[in-house]
Design a protein around this motif. Structure first.
Motif, PDB file in Angstrom:
ATOM      1  N   ASP A  53       0.824  -1.215   0.000  1.00 33.64           N
ATOM      2  CA  ASP A  53       0.000   0.000   0.000  1.00 33.64           C
ATOM      3  C   ASP A  53       0.854   1.261   0.000  1.00 33.64           C
ATOM      4  OD1 ASP A  53      -2.403  -1.371  -0.098  1.00 33.64           O
ATOM      5  OD2 ASP A  53      -2.755  -1.262   2.070  1.00 33.64           O
ATOM      6  N   GLY A  57       0.652   3.988  -2.858  1.00 28.05           N
ATOM      7  CA  GLY A  57       0.313   5.364  -2.489  1.00 28.05           C
ATOM      8  C   GLY A  57       1.359   6.365  -2.939  1.00 28.05           C
ATOM      9  N   ARG A  60       1.265   6.779  -6.672  1.00 26.35           N
ATOM     10  CA  ARG A  60       0.141   7.652  -7.077  1.00 26.35           C
ATOM     11  C   ARG A  60       0.489   9.111  -6.815  1.00 26.35           C
ATOM     12  NH1 ARG A  60      -6.198   7.257  -5.213  1.00 26.35           N
ATOM     13  NH2 ARG A  60      -6.909   8.772  -6.729  1.00 26.35           N
ATOM     14  N   GLU A  61       1.041   9.376  -5.628  1.00 25.88           N
ATOM     15  CA  GLU A  61       1.424  10.739  -5.256  1.00 25.88           C
ATOM     16  C   GLU A  61       2.433  11.323  -6.239  1.00 25.88           C
ATOM     17  OE1 GLU A  61       3.874  12.610  -1.539  1.00 25.88           O
ATOM     18  OE2 GLU A  61       2.275  11.188  -1.036  1.00 25.88           O
TER      19      GLU A  61
END
Length: 109
Positions: A53, A57, A60-61
């Motif tokens: 995760d 994450g 994506r950021e």
């Protein structure tokens, strides 16, 4: 596989071999971890405490297009334990995977 990487890394003068192991992988049976340890393979994601995760994450950021890409099993996991993994066997397995993916895409496309 790590042995092949170690040989190539030495030829190229690389100080380390790295893999993509993260903390979530530690609960799974992964025979390659033993080989990784024997060849001093580094696992920067695991060393930094990253989970799957966390990787997703941060990806994506950072705006990486792969942040939502489905995970794929390592090519080596397609071979029974004890079978020597060679470059030829990897090519054959990868080719079969590509062919089956094209067939599925054509069938649903």
């Amino acid at each position: 596989m790590f042995g092949i990487c170690a040989t190539k890394a030495a030829e190229l003068g690389f100080a380390h071999i790295c893999d993509g192991t993260n903390c979530d992988d530690l609960g799974d049976y992964r025979p390659g971890r033993r080989a990784a340890g024997e060849l001093a393979v580094r696992s920067p994601l695991m060393e930094a405490g990253f989970t799957k995760d966390d990787v997703r994450g941060l990806s994506r950021e950072l705006g990486l297009p792969t942040w939502e890409k489905q995970p794929y099993a390592c090519l080596a996991s397609r071979f029974p334990y004890g079978v020597e993994i060679t470059a030829e066997r990897l090519r054959m397995s990868s080719g079969a995977k590509s062919s089956s993916s094209r067939l599925v895409s054509a069938a649903i496309g």
